[in-house]
Design an enzyme around this catalytic site. Structure first.
Site, mmCIF file in Angstrom:
data_model
loop_
_atom_site.group_PDB
_atom_site.id
_atom_site.type_symbol
_atom_site.label_atom_id
_atom_site.label_comp_id
_atom_site.label_asym_id
_atom_site.label_seq_id
_atom_site.Cartn_x
_atom_site.Cartn_y
_atom_site.Cartn_z
ATOM 1 N N CYS A 189 45.780 41.519 42.803
ATOM 2 C CA CYS A 189 45.934 41.191 44.227
ATOM 3 C C CYS A 189 46.893 42.180 44.875
ATOM 4 O O CYS A 189 46.563 42.799 45.885
ATOM 5 C CB CYS A 189 46.429 39.761 44.394
ATOM 6 S SG CYS A 189 45.275 38.518 43.778
ATOM 7 N N TRP A 230 50.884 32.427 34.589
ATOM 8 C CA TRP A 230 49.611 33.025 34.199
ATOM 9 C C TRP A 230 48.808 32.129 33.250
ATOM 10 O O TRP A 230 47.724 32.511 32.820
ATOM 11 C CB TRP A 230 49.864 34.385 33.530
ATOM 12 C CG TRP A 230 50.056 35.492 34.526
ATOM 13 C CD1 TRP A 230 51.233 35.999 34.986
ATOM 14 C CD2 TRP A 230 49.020 36.217 35.191
ATOM 15 N NE1 TRP A 230 51.002 36.999 35.902
ATOM 16 C CE2 TRP A 230 49.652 37.158 36.043
ATOM 17 C CE3 TRP A 230 47.626 36.165 35.156
ATOM 18 C CZ2 TRP A 230 48.946 38.030 36.851
ATOM 19 C CZ3 TRP A 230 46.919 37.041 35.956
ATOM 20 C CH2 TRP A 230 47.562 37.953 36.793
ATOM 21 N N ASP A 282 47.645 34.835 48.866
ATOM 22 C CA ASP A 282 47.836 33.406 49.047
ATOM 23 C C ASP A 282 49.198 33.239 49.712
ATOM 24 O O ASP A 282 50.229 33.259 49.046
ATOM 25 C CB ASP A 282 47.777 32.720 47.683
ATOM 26 C CG ASP A 282 48.126 31.235 47.730
ATOM 27 O OD1 ASP A 282 48.457 30.725 48.813
ATOM 28 O OD2 ASP A 282 48.076 30.601 46.668
ATOM 29 N N ARG A 299 45.381 43.266 48.511
ATOM 30 C CA ARG A 299 44.013 43.028 48.975
ATOM 31 C C ARG A 299 43.784 41.556 49.306
ATOM 32 O O ARG A 299 42.988 41.212 50.178
ATOM 33 C CB ARG A 299 42.997 43.454 47.914
ATOM 34 C CG ARG A 299 43.086 42.617 46.641
ATOM 35 C CD ARG A 299 41.886 42.710 45.745
ATOM 36 N NE ARG A 299 42.064 41.839 44.589
ATOM 37 C CZ ARG A 299 41.604 40.593 44.494
ATOM 38 N NH1 ARG A 299 40.936 40.054 45.502
ATOM 39 N NH2 ARG A 299 41.811 39.882 43.411
ATOM 40 N N TYR A 350 47.236 44.245 35.616
ATOM 41 C CA TYR A 350 48.466 44.846 36.122
ATOM 42 C C TYR A 350 49.141 45.845 35.186
ATOM 43 O O TYR A 350 48.880 47.036 35.242
ATOM 44 C CB TYR A 350 49.445 43.732 36.515
ATOM 45 C CG TYR A 350 48.996 42.966 37.733
ATOM 46 C CD1 TYR A 350 49.041 43.544 39.006
ATOM 47 C CD2 TYR A 350 48.501 41.659 37.617
ATOM 48 C CE1 TYR A 350 48.612 42.840 40.133
ATOM 49 C CE2 TYR A 350 48.071 40.949 38.735
ATOM 50 C CZ TYR A 350 48.132 41.548 39.987
ATOM 51 O OH TYR A 350 47.695 40.847 41.092
ATOM 52 N N GLU A 403 58.367 38.130 35.164
ATOM 53 C CA GLU A 403 56.997 38.618 35.272
ATOM 54 C C GLU A 403 56.977 40.124 35.506
ATOM 55 O O GLU A 403 56.197 40.852 34.882
ATOM 56 C CB GLU A 403 56.267 37.901 36.413
ATOM 57 C CG GLU A 403 54.823 38.368 36.557
ATOM 58 C CD GLU A 403 54.173 37.898 37.855
ATOM 59 O OE1 GLU A 403 52.982 37.535 37.824
ATOM 60 O OE2 GLU A 403 54.854 37.917 38.910
#
Length: 314
Positions: free
Chosen positions: A196, A88, A219, A216, A130, A66
């Site tokens: 995130c 994803w 999980d 920000r 991203y 990734e």
């Protein structure tokens, strides 16, 4: 001498605190969370150390693939699913099901993404997430059309924040501006998921490169394991490119949460004891940070406990 706690213990302590004392909140997914606001963890990266969780298996090759995908600037899941990376897929799959009404199986959807380039272009794209922002942040130049209206043209090639970062670290290591971010306010509504892990800052001292990640939204049960490994991996790659030693990863979380439907995961993990000291070896130094391949990375001495599965909230 008092032994130092295992690096993972701070993670388990935070998990226990959130699960027992966190605020119950209604979240975007509708699942519900227990959360705290503001958390910090620090991980020493000296001697090739890598903060892989040991109380459950983390698929570090998936996380590495990734990160390498991010650095290409690609935003379509096609290259990921070709490598059997599924992390994803749920977002474009959910969009496809909603817009077409077809309750397609995920494996069938992914195979169509692989087999049909036109289908992949239409249904596999995540928007400017991203990597797009990291290496191709939109650049606009003014256009003089003689009317004084202040028009701007978007340039074909945007700003490569990662290249600028590495140039800055090499040429001005003491700067306080070694930062890149994926939080492009103008394009958030086009993204399948706003970033995130949104902002990274780097710091050079005594020949060592440290990095600070501000996340920000985290999980803690599922995403954190990838996030902390990937951030440490990125520091290691950039340090190698800049002829620096790895220093420390400082992780900062804003809304740090556990999903209410992750009770089995949380309670199983909290019963486990972390152990071991895995290392990450980079076996080759390519010409640039964009030249790494999955075969360049080797994790050693990683003997995690068994994987714990839990549903992803989309």
């Amino acid at each position: 001498m008092i032994p130092q706690p295992h690096y993972e213990q701070q993670y388990l302590d935070l998990m226990r605190h959130i699960w027992t004392h966190g605020d119950e909140r209604v979240d975007r997914t509708g699942v519900g969370t227990r959360a705290v606001f503001g958390a910090t963890m620090r991980f020493d990266l000296a001697n090739n150390a890598i903060p892989l969780l040991t109380t459950k298996r983390v698929y570090w090759k998936t996380a590495t693939r990734e990160m390498l995908w991010f650095l290409t600037g690609d935003t379509n899941i096609r290259e990921l699913v070709k490598q059997k990376v599924h992390i994803w897929t749920d977002w474009p799959l959910d969009k496809y099901r909603r817009e077409t009404g077809e309750d397609i199986d995920r494996d069938v959807f992914e195979q169509r993404i692989i087999d049909d380039e036109v289908f992949a272009r239409k249904w596999g794209d995540l928007g400017p997430v991203y990597g797009k922002q990291w290496v191709d942040w939109p650049r606009y130049t003014p256009v003089d059309n003689g009317t004084g209206e202040g028009l701007y043209r978007r340039e074909e090639q945007g700003i490569n924040q990662i290249k600028l970062l590495i140039d800055g670290l090499k040429n001005n290591p003491g700067s306080r501006r070694h930062i890149f971010t994926g939080w492009n306010v103008a394009e958030l509504d086009q993204m399948a998921l706003p970033p995130c892990h949104k902002t990274y800052q780097f710091y050079v001292s005594n020949g060592k490169l440290s990095g600070c990640l501000y996340q920000r939204s985290c999980d803690l049960g599922l995403g954190f394991a990838f996030n902390v490994y990937s951030a440490a991996l990125l520091i290691r790659m950039i340090a190698q490119q800049c002829d620096l030693e790895p220093g420390e990863l400082v992780w900062n979380g804003g809304d740090v949460h556990l999903y209410l439907n992750h009770e089995e995961l949380v309670e199983a993990q909290l019963e486990r004891t972390p152990s071991g000291a895995p290392t990450l070896n980079i076996n080759r130094k390519p010409d640039s940070v964009f030249g790494y391949d999955i075969s360049d990375f080797e994790v050693r001495d990683y003997a995690p406990q068994s994987h714990i599965s839990a549903p992803v909230a989309v």
